[in-house]
Design a protein around this motif. Sequence first.
Motif, mmCIF file in Angstrom:
data_model
loop_
_atom_site.group_PDB
_atom_site.id
_atom_site.type_symbol
_atom_site.label_atom_id
_atom_site.label_comp_id
_atom_site.label_asym_id
_atom_site.label_seq_id
_atom_site.Cartn_x
_atom_site.Cartn_y
_atom_site.Cartn_z
ATOM 1 N N GLN A 65 -12.127 13.284 6.772
ATOM 2 C CA GLN A 65 -13.030 13.711 5.721
ATOM 3 C C GLN A 65 -13.500 12.542 4.863
ATOM 4 O O GLN A 65 -12.789 11.553 4.694
ATOM 5 N N GLU A 85 -15.438 14.941 0.096
ATOM 6 C CA GLU A 85 -14.784 16.076 0.738
ATOM 7 C C GLU A 85 -13.292 16.120 0.391
ATOM 8 O O GLU A 85 -12.740 17.181 0.100
ATOM 9 N N ALA A 142 -5.482 9.130 -5.727
ATOM 10 C CA ALA A 142 -5.995 8.141 -4.776
ATOM 11 C C ALA A 142 -5.001 7.904 -3.636
ATOM 12 O O ALA A 142 -5.370 7.956 -2.461
ATOM 13 N N ASP A 143 -3.743 7.696 -3.984
ATOM 14 C CA ASP A 143 -2.743 7.390 -2.963
ATOM 15 C C ASP A 143 -2.399 8.608 -2.116
ATOM 16 O O ASP A 143 -1.886 8.481 -1.011
ATOM 17 N N ILE A 155 -7.147 13.242 5.513
ATOM 18 C CA ILE A 155 -7.259 11.788 5.403
ATOM 19 C C ILE A 155 -7.792 11.151 6.687
ATOM 20 O O ILE A 155 -8.307 10.044 6.647
ATOM 21 N N GLY A 156 -7.716 11.884 7.787
ATOM 22 C CA GLY A 156 -8.216 11.317 9.034
ATOM 23 C C GLY A 156 -9.703 11.535 9.241
ATOM 24 O O GLY A 156 -10.382 10.692 9.819
ATOM 25 N N GLY A 179 -5.669 8.794 0.280
ATOM 26 C CA GLY A 179 -5.992 7.600 1.067
ATOM 27 C C GLY A 179 -7.245 6.914 0.574
ATOM 28 O O GLY A 179 -8.024 6.381 1.362
ATOM 29 N N LEU A 180 -7.463 6.926 -0.752
ATOM 30 C CA LEU A 180 -8.638 6.301 -1.353
ATOM 31 C C LEU A 180 -8.186 5.341 -2.449
ATOM 32 O O LEU A 180 -6.993 5.141 -2.646
ATOM 33 N N THR A 181 -9.152 4.749 -3.161
ATOM 34 C CA THR A 181 -8.825 3.956 -4.340
ATOM 35 C C THR A 181 -9.132 4.806 -5.574
ATOM 36 O O THR A 181 -9.879 5.786 -5.484
ATOM 37 N N ARG A 204 0.844 -1.191 0.000
ATOM 38 C CA ARG A 204 0.000 0.000 0.000
ATOM 39 C C ARG A 204 0.881 1.244 0.000
ATOM 40 O O ARG A 204 1.856 1.321 0.743
ATOM 41 N N ARG A 205 0.530 2.203 -0.823
ATOM 42 C CA ARG A 205 1.339 3.401 -0.975
ATOM 43 C C ARG A 205 0.615 4.631 -0.442
ATOM 44 O O ARG A 205 -0.591 4.763 -0.624
ATOM 45 N N GLN A 206 1.329 5.498 0.213
ATOM 46 C CA GLN A 206 0.753 6.785 0.633
ATOM 47 C C GLN A 206 1.634 7.889 0.085
ATOM 48 O O GLN A 206 2.825 7.948 0.393
#
Lengths: 214, 214
Positions: B137, B141, B170-171, B134-135, B174-176, B68-70
């Motif tokens: 919303q 949003e 996405a990365d 990312i925490g 924090g989504l796809t 998983r990438r951020q």
Amino acid sequence: MNTSILVSPGRLIGAVPMRPPTQGQVESRPIISFIDGQSIYSPGQRAGQAYRVEFGAVRVYRVLANGRRQILAFHFGGNWFGLQNEDRHRSTAEAIGATGVKSVSLQEDPHIWQGLLPAVLENFLSAQEHQLVIGRQSAVERVAGFLLEMSDRSGHSHRFELFMPRVDIADYLGLTIETVSRSLTKLKKKGIIKLHGARGIEIVAYGVLQKLCL
Amino acid sequence: MNTSILVSPGRLIGAVPMRPPTQGQVESRPIISFIDGQSIYSPGQRAGQAYRVEFGAVRVYRVLANGRRQILAFHFGGNWFGLQNEDRHRSTAEAIGATGVKSVSLQEDPHIWQGLLPAVLENFLSAQEHQLVIGRQSAVERVAGFLLEMSDRSGHSHRFELFMPRVDIADYLGLTIETVSRSLTKLKKKGIIKLHGARGIEIVAYGVLQKLCL
DNA sequence: CGGGTCTTTGAATAGTTTCAAGTACAGTGG
DNA sequence: CCACTGTACTTGAAACTATTCAAAGACCCG
């Protein structure tokens, strides 16, 4: 004399020179005490002070318009907080339990910034690590990682007390208190941790916990 | 002479003194060019350089053990990146499209850090803002906020081209990619934005978009 | 020992992800 | 100029995870 008090124990200092001793200017300062929940600074308030936790703990958070809260960081003994480049605070800093801090003025002596650079960089690194956690980890992974973080900051102890209530953990990890509670229960049922009251944590399988949070 | 090039336009400098001119030491440097996707630094590599984007864009990211990438941040013209206190990188910095950067060595001249402090503080502030996103919303949003951010960084234009593909958005959020796509579709169907091809964005109702991301 | 707060647990719901197709787009070669 | 091909993006349906709402239980402090 220990000049590396600016950084948490065990962290390497790489490229950053530690020359100017913020040290002396801080140590002579009086300790300001706060009771549980008391705010150290609030949004809109003029910035211009840097703070160091002497005892107790501090949570720094921001609240969205709809009331959702995100705790940006917890700070414990030795940690610096409140460092920023804008002239007014955007976040709130509150004492968790009885807490003492020392502060230095940033305006009076701009030189102070040099000594604080490692602290800023460390805060920055923590914020980045936390982005990874809340952006890409599941609830159990977040809680597992959180317990390891708290263990580390309690001197790598396998048995320690959490400073903060569930709601703080939830708002730090981007979860709800129910999800935090359920995650702890899962870890408990797997025999990885034991709970001693609401705040007491015992890590039974440290290695498993580490594998869990990737 | 403009000494505030270290900070993005429109951002106030509060407590931080801008005295020492990192300026001259940077401008004389050659521009290093990178092609799309080329890495500027990678995890494990020795740090010790600070970079400034001259043209193009840069993504800085970390990857978890499970892949998983951020993406921690996007950097555009004028932005500094790569600033850290450890001696080895933990993250990857990659060019997005044809990109040019200038770099300065941090070891050679420790004085350079003074001029970079505002940049570090700005990176730190961005990381904190992003924690909130990312925490706390929702998907729509986050995407709404992202579009506003990109609009701001494209000179507050209502019509602009995204530098990066969906997977980067996405990365970062924090989504796809599917959720990003669906969120854009929702905004489009509500008449808040228009899509011109895959990368072209037109913000029709700027105010509504602002209200959306709180 | 009692009262209030914090925490845990349960059930239903909502939102996001996953998996699987289908569609648009840019670049390539005929 | 146009079909061809690969990549990027969108859309749909099902599965999953976390949240919400509600209630019960545990803990701490006086």
